[in-house]
Design an enzyme around this catalytic site. Sequence first.
Site: not given
Length: 250
Positions: A14, A218
């Site tokens: 990121e 998730d």
Amino acid sequence: MAGPTALVSALHEELAAVLGLMPDEQQQMSGGRTFWRGHLHGHDVVGVLSGIGKVAAATTATALIERFGVQRIVFTGVAGGLAPGVRVGDVVVARQFLQHDMDASPIFPRHEVPGYGRATFDADATLTAHLTQVSDKVLRELPAALGNEVVHAFGLQSPRCHQGLLVSGDRFVSTTAESAALRAALPEALAVEMEGAAFAQVCHDYGIPLAVVRTISDRADDAAHVDFPRFLREVASRYSAAIVEALLRG
Ligand code: SAH
């Protein structure tokens, strides 16, 4: 704005995506961390990895404020969805933060941070409103640009932007039993990660505005490890970079 804006990411992929937006970044080391100073859309910025977990995050936040004089902090990362309806590929913008593993009971109520008389810390309202606006826009536009294969692989057909309580602790939550226990203890919690509440406590101490956005990678259950690297590379990093870019452009 008197001082720079900090752009903090939890993971390498990121940060690389965010640094890719900066034309002129230069590195500076401090406390074993690499800080990247540069510009983005005319803003003075400092990019850095938070480090994983609350202690690493608190140290990074303190260094950004004390050493680099940042005037606001924007954090992007991934998190596990907890509340029903917070799905993989959705985005959570934090309004409040809590350390789910803080427990000095019976001396203090469970989750209360000793010395503060409170369990939750607030995100900055103005910066967070702006972050929500751009996150919403990115969610409406970006999945199409990622391509059909990625959209289908991760079920990104109708991603949503949620706002509310983000909880942090020094644990990667990856069992159904553990996420059920967290939901039972903290029914308001939208998502779980490992750094946000530490940043919030340090920003509270120094009076520095903080906004945090997390892409849901998730569901913090028995499947929490599935395809994590691919999701990070192909979805979360793209979301982070697009959100940061839109935030500073606007
Ligand atoms: N596999 C990664 C490590 C991920 S650690 C690596 O090799 O670097 C988990 C990171 O994602 C932390 O920064 C945390 O904030 C966030 N996160 C995502 N899902 C999470 C979950 N289910 N529980 C806790 N943290 C989670």
